[in-house]
Design a protein around this motif. Structure first.
Motif, PDB file in Angstrom:
ATOM      1  N   ASP A  26      53.495  42.270 101.673  1.00 22.25           N
ATOM      2  CA  ASP A  26      54.482  43.264 101.239  1.00 22.25           C
ATOM      3  C   ASP A  26      55.733  43.242 102.101  1.00 22.25           C
ATOM      4  O   ASP A  26      56.750  43.849 101.731  1.00 22.25           O
ATOM      5  N   GLU A  27      55.687  42.575 103.228  1.00 19.87           N
ATOM      6  CA  GLU A  27      56.836  42.532 104.119  1.00 19.87           C
ATOM      7  C   GLU A  27      57.842  41.495 103.625  1.00 19.87           C
ATOM      8  O   GLU A  27      57.459  40.419 103.157  1.00 19.87           O
ATOM      9  N   PRO A  28      59.151  41.821 103.695  1.00 17.18           N
ATOM     10  CA  PRO A  28      60.165  40.846 103.283  1.00 17.18           C
ATOM     11  C   PRO A  28      60.196  39.649 104.235  1.00 17.18           C
ATOM     12  O   PRO A  28      59.782  39.750 105.390  1.00 17.18           O
ATOM     13  N   ALA A  29      60.721  38.531 103.716  1.00 17.06           N
ATOM     14  CA  ALA A  29      60.797  37.318 104.540  1.00 17.06           C
ATOM     15  C   ALA A  29      61.743  37.508 105.713  1.00 17.06           C
ATOM     16  O   ALA A  29      61.581  36.899 106.770  1.00 17.06           O
ATOM     17  N   SER A  30      62.769  38.341 105.530  1.00 14.48           N
ATOM     18  CA  SER A  30      63.708  38.632 106.618  1.00 14.48           C
ATOM     19  C   SER A  30      64.160  40.076 106.508  1.00 14.48           C
ATOM     20  O   SER A  30      64.161  40.663 105.421  1.00 14.48           O
ATOM     21  N   ILE A  31      64.551  40.671 107.603  1.00 16.58           N
ATOM     22  CA  ILE A  31      65.024  42.062 107.627  1.00 16.58           C
ATOM     23  C   ILE A  31      66.326  42.114 108.398  1.00 16.58           C
ATOM     24  O   ILE A  31      66.610  41.270 109.246  1.00 16.58           O
ATOM     25  N   ALA A  32      67.154  43.126 108.037  1.00 14.76           N
ATOM     26  CA  ALA A  32      68.450  43.289 108.702  1.00 14.76           C
ATOM     27  C   ALA A  32      68.271  43.862 110.097  1.00 14.76           C
ATOM     28  O   ALA A  32      67.376  44.681 110.342  1.00 14.76           O
ATOM     29  N   ASP A  33      69.133  43.410 110.990  1.00 13.56           N
ATOM     30  CA  ASP A  33      69.122  43.924 112.358  1.00 13.56           C
ATOM     31  C   ASP A  33      69.931  45.208 112.374  1.00 13.56           C
ATOM     32  O   ASP A  33      71.160  45.189 112.144  1.00 13.56           O
ATOM     33  N   PRO A  34      69.308  46.326 112.641  1.00  7.17           N
ATOM     34  CA  PRO A  34      70.057  47.601 112.594  1.00  7.17           C
ATOM     35  C   PRO A  34      71.140  47.704 113.677  1.00  7.17           C
ATOM     36  O   PRO A  34      72.056  48.514 113.567  1.00  7.17           O
ATOM     37  N   ASP A  35      71.046  46.903 114.695  1.00  7.19           N
ATOM     38  CA  ASP A  35      72.024  46.975 115.786  1.00  7.19           C
ATOM     39  C   ASP A  35      73.155  45.966 115.624  1.00  7.19           C
ATOM     40  O   ASP A  35      74.073  45.916 116.445  1.00  7.19           O
ATOM     41  N   ALA A  36      73.105  45.142 114.570  1.00  6.93           N
ATOM     42  CA  ALA A  36      74.136  44.128 114.384  1.00  6.93           C
ATOM     43  C   ALA A  36      75.345  44.704 113.668  1.00  6.93           C
ATOM     44  O   ALA A  36      75.225  45.603 112.822  1.00  6.93           O
ATOM     45  N   SER A  37      76.535  44.199 113.988  1.00  6.87           N
ATOM     46  CA  SER A  37      77.772  44.614 113.331  1.00  6.87           C
ATOM     47  C   SER A  37      78.719  43.426 113.268  1.00  6.87           C
ATOM     48  O   SER A  37      78.634  42.505 114.084  1.00  6.87           O
ATOM     49  N   LYS A  38      79.644  43.447 112.287  1.00  6.07           N
ATOM     50  CA  LYS A  38      80.603  42.363 112.160  1.00  6.07           C
ATOM     51  C   LYS A  38      81.631  42.425 113.285  1.00  6.07           C
ATOM     52  O   LYS A  38      82.102  43.510 113.637  1.00  6.07           O
ATOM     53  N   PRO A  39      82.029  41.305 113.821  1.00  8.72           N
ATOM     54  CA  PRO A  39      83.119  41.297 114.811  1.00  8.72           C
ATOM     55  C   PRO A  39      84.404  41.806 114.185  1.00  8.72           C
ATOM     56  O   PRO A  39      84.609  41.742 112.955  1.00  8.72           O
ATOM     57  N   ASP A  40      85.327  42.311 115.033  1.00  6.96           N
ATOM     58  CA  ASP A  40      86.598  42.867 114.534  1.00  6.96           C
ATOM     59  C   ASP A  40      87.432  41.824 113.823  1.00  6.96           C
ATOM     60  O   ASP A  40      88.182  42.127 112.888  1.00  6.96           O
ATOM     61  N   ASP A  41      87.325  40.564 114.267  1.00  9.46           N
ATOM     62  CA  ASP A  41      88.162  39.516 113.660  1.00  9.46           C
ATOM     63  C   ASP A  41      87.406  38.748 112.573  1.00  9.46           C
ATOM     64  O   ASP A  41      87.758  37.616 112.245  1.00  9.46           O
ATOM     65  N   TRP A  42      86.343  39.329 112.033  1.00  7.33           N
ATOM     66  CA  TRP A  42      85.557  38.656 111.000  1.00  7.33           C
ATOM     67  C   TRP A  42      86.379  38.467 109.733  1.00  7.33           C
ATOM     68  O   TRP A  42      87.064  39.384 109.291  1.00  7.33           O
TER      69      TRP A  42
END
Length: 253
Positions: A235-251
């Motif tokens: 039932d677990e997904p193959a991958s999960i989002a990192d709750p602490d990750a964010s896009k860099p300002d210059d993304w």
């Protein structure tokens, strides 16, 4: 061709037990005796008293005269006991007057009672010392000690020159079990005998009678037959989002 111009054996304090500067013919005076080894097969070479090329005045040496032959010759040394001495010095000079393809210019310290007429490469000795040259890979000063019936080679090589000039080889063994090897007066190796030769057996050795069990498995890892997936594993997904990750300002989206 091998040309030995001097040989010295002594103990500091400072008794010289053997010395020959070859100021006179060593064979005529019977100071040196050539072994009959290999003479019956024609493989023994002829020796001569000669200063060779670039001789030093009247001083000569023992010179080999034929290529690809065997040479073995001895001189008597006063029997001695060095147990009370501080130092043993063993040295000689060698000149290879032509390019050496493969051969050794060794001097050996022999025990008493050796039959000099049959002296050969398998004769027991206490010390073997001198240059060993063979092809491009072997150019070293052999220093071998006989200990409890085994000939112990040095654990690391000491390079020797391979030109046509005279070179002096000197081995110094001290009472405190240290040593020094010099070539042309320059120190090439020094240290403790026990560190650089295998006089002492290793502290641990493999048990020759030990063997692996018949059902021994050599794989470093194996599946655990008792292991199973948790009930909710699928039932677990193959991958999960990192709750602490964010896009860099210059993304750049």
């Amino acid at each position: 061709m091998l040309h030995i111009i001097a040989l010295l054996l002594g103990i500091t304090s400072a008794k010289v037990y053997f010395k020959d500067d070859f100021g006179s013919d060593p064979f005529e005076s019977k100071r040196w005796v050539q072994s009959a080894w290999k003479s019956d097969t024609g493989e023994a070479g002829k020796l001569e008293f000669s200063g060779g090329l670039w001789g030093a005045g009247d001083r000569g040496g023992i010179r080999t005269t034929e290529d690809a032959k065997f040479y073995a010759f001895t001189a008597k040394v006063e029997e001695f006991d060095n147990s009370d001495a501080d130092q043993l010095v063993f040295g000689f000079s060698v000149k290879h007057e032509q390019k050496m393809d493969c051969g050794g210019g060794y001097a050996k310290l022999l025990p008493p009672g050796v039959d000099v007429e049959s002296f050969n490469g398998d004769t027991d000795y206490s010390i073997m010392f001198g240059p060993d040259i063979c092809g491009y890979s072997t150019k070293k000063v052999q220093t071998i000690f006989n200990y409890n019936g085994d000939n112990l080679l040095k654990n690391s090589d000491v390079k020797c020159p391979d030109d046509e000039y005279t070179h002096q080889y000197l081995l110094i063994v001290n009472k405190d079990s240290t040593y020094e090897i010099r070539v042309d007066g320059e120190e090439k190796a020094k240290g403790n005998l026990k560190d650089d030769w295998s006089f002492e057996k290793p502290k641990t050795i493999k048990d020759p009678d030990q063997s692996k069990p018949e059902d021994w498995v050599d794989d470093e890892e194996m599946d655990d037959p008792e292991d199973s997936k948790p009930d909710d594993w699928d039932d677990e997904p193959a991958s999960i989002a990192d709750p602490d990750a964010s896009k860099p300002d210059d993304w750049d989206d």
